[in-house]
Every structure is written in C-alpha cells, then in structure tokens.
Design an enzyme around this catalytic site. Sequence first.
Site, mmCIF file in Angstrom:
data_model
loop_
_atom_site.group_PDB
_atom_site.id
_atom_site.type_symbol
_atom_site.label_atom_id
_atom_site.label_comp_id
_atom_site.label_asym_id
_atom_site.label_seq_id
_atom_site.Cartn_x
_atom_site.Cartn_y
_atom_site.Cartn_z
ATOM 1 N N TYR A 32 0.847 -1.184 0.000
ATOM 2 C CA TYR A 32 0.000 0.000 0.000
ATOM 3 C C TYR A 32 0.891 1.245 0.000
ATOM 4 C CZ TYR A 32 -4.636 1.983 0.068
ATOM 5 O OH TYR A 32 -5.805 2.619 -0.299
ATOM 6 N N HIS A 37 7.168 5.895 0.995
ATOM 7 C CA HIS A 37 7.937 4.768 0.456
ATOM 8 C C HIS A 37 8.761 5.213 -0.752
ATOM 9 C CE1 HIS A 37 4.478 2.543 2.390
ATOM 10 N NE2 HIS A 37 5.496 1.873 2.884
ATOM 11 N N LYS A 149 12.260 6.769 9.401
ATOM 12 C CA LYS A 149 12.384 7.078 10.824
ATOM 13 C C LYS A 149 11.041 7.347 11.498
ATOM 14 C CE LYS A 149 17.143 8.763 10.898
ATOM 15 N NZ LYS A 149 18.019 9.927 11.206
ATOM 16 N N LYS A 150 9.957 7.328 10.738
ATOM 17 C CA LYS A 150 8.649 7.376 11.402
ATOM 18 C C LYS A 150 8.528 6.185 12.347
ATOM 19 C CE LYS A 150 4.805 6.093 9.400
ATOM 20 N NZ LYS A 150 4.231 5.110 10.381
#
Length: 285
Positions: A32, A37, A149-150
């Site tokens: 998704y 990304h 890094k989320k």
Amino acid sequence: MIVCKTPEEVLDQVRLWKAQGKRIGFVPTMGYLHEGHASLFEECISKADKTVVSIFVNPAQFNDPEDYAKYPVNTEGDLKLCESKKVDLVFLPNKETIYPDGIPDIVLKIPNLMKSLCAVSRPGHFEGVLLVIFRLFHFVQPDFAFFGKKDYQQYLLIREFCNTLAFPIEVIGCETVRSSQGLALSSRNSRLSETEKEESLLIYRSLKLGENQIFSGIKNPLLVKEIMKDVLDSSSKIRLDYLEILNADTLDPLEVLEGEILLAIAAFIGPVRLIDNLTLSVPTS
C-alpha cells in the site's frame, strides 16, 4: 522491472548482479505504497547500483488479528509506483513462501531497546519484525537497507540487530515524509475519514509544541510531556497509547532534556493506531 515471487528467483538475480560488482540496496515494505515509500526508493537508488523492494504483509508482527485482516492492499498500484520510480526488482512473496512451515517458534529480542514505546504497547510486534527482516536479508543479501524514521524504534532495532549479528549491511534511516499540514504519511491513513485526518494533525502539533518548549529552555521532561498531552486531550477522538521523551540513541528515560532526544507519540484515531516522532539535538549545559 523484474518481479520475483520466490526466494530462489531473488537470490539468482542478486548473485548475478553481485558477480557484476553491483551494490544492492533494499527497501522492505508491507505494501500500500505512498510517497513516503517512494522517498525511500529514491534514497536507495541514489546510493546503490540496484534497488530491491519487497512487498509482504507480515503476519508475525501483528498482535491484533483484526489489524492484520484490515491492513490495506493494492498490489497493482504498488507495482506501478515501483516501476515509475525505476525500482530494479520487486520481491512479492506470499505467507507460505516466507514461512513454509508456519511462523517458527523462535524469539528474537534486543532487550535494551525493547523496554518502551511500541515494544510494550504491541507485545510480540518487534519479535515478528526481526524474524521477517532476518529472512528477507537472507534472501536479498543487500549491502544497504533503508527504513523510515517514522518507525524510529524499528529503525534502531534493525540497526542494532545487524551490528550484533555482524551482518555486512549498512542500515540507513530516512526522514519522515509528511503531508503539507504535517501528517506523517502512513498506509494506515487510508483508513481515516476526512474528519479523523484533521484530528490526527494534533499529533504533529503536539510534537512541534514539545520541540518548541525544549528549545525555549525547559529541561524538565515531565513538564514538557504535560504540555504536549494537553494538545492531544483537546480532541475527544484521540485515545493516547503513549507519549514519551527518551534518549534518542538508547531509548532510556531522560531526567534532563539535553543531548539527543526523541519525542514519540502513539495514539488511536477511531480504530486506527498512528505513530509519529521528532528527534532533537539539544546542547548540554
């Protein structure tokens, strides 16, 4: 773009590239795909000679079967995005390919980094992450691996995992990509209504307020946490999971707000759990 569905196909192609002296970059995803990304793919392409992306919703890392069942899937759209970003190979396995004998009864842990945050609120989650990453690294044999890094705790864990096991892989953390209003991009955002998306902006506002308070000179983490929590408490739609201020390298609690600092929030907006964070560098007195 090459699409592979078995580890053998991936290994054959990777070995061919390595025989040609190519360096392999790898971005593992659960699909998704969105612009967050895509930014990882771009970072990978800029550093590696060949870019491999995996798309696999890993059942081992879900402690809530309903969350796993509702995880969004858009394989056709994912492949189009990968192709548009010039990804070289997409590994598209199924559950039986990754776990041919079922999910193994083995536990991978890094205890010093699993005492807080999602390791506590989602028991078993990171054990499942480390298990699938171990397998994917074995199949892809990358020189570089890229993580957003989320998911900051995940990034630290995988980096330490590679260091501890002497994997010859450079783990690279990439900055969080946000909407124009500050919402961290996430596949789970697709499950939010427009009203819930508006409410979720309070998570980033809370983080930014905490950052501002720290840089204004406040050294007491409890005081900053209370100020941040007030922002989230202003919405009846937000149910806080955790709000923590920790050392960004060790994830240990801080008594004084100095050095490398992580502000981290996990919260439910309706049934959807979102995470976000900021890292700060504050000079010591």
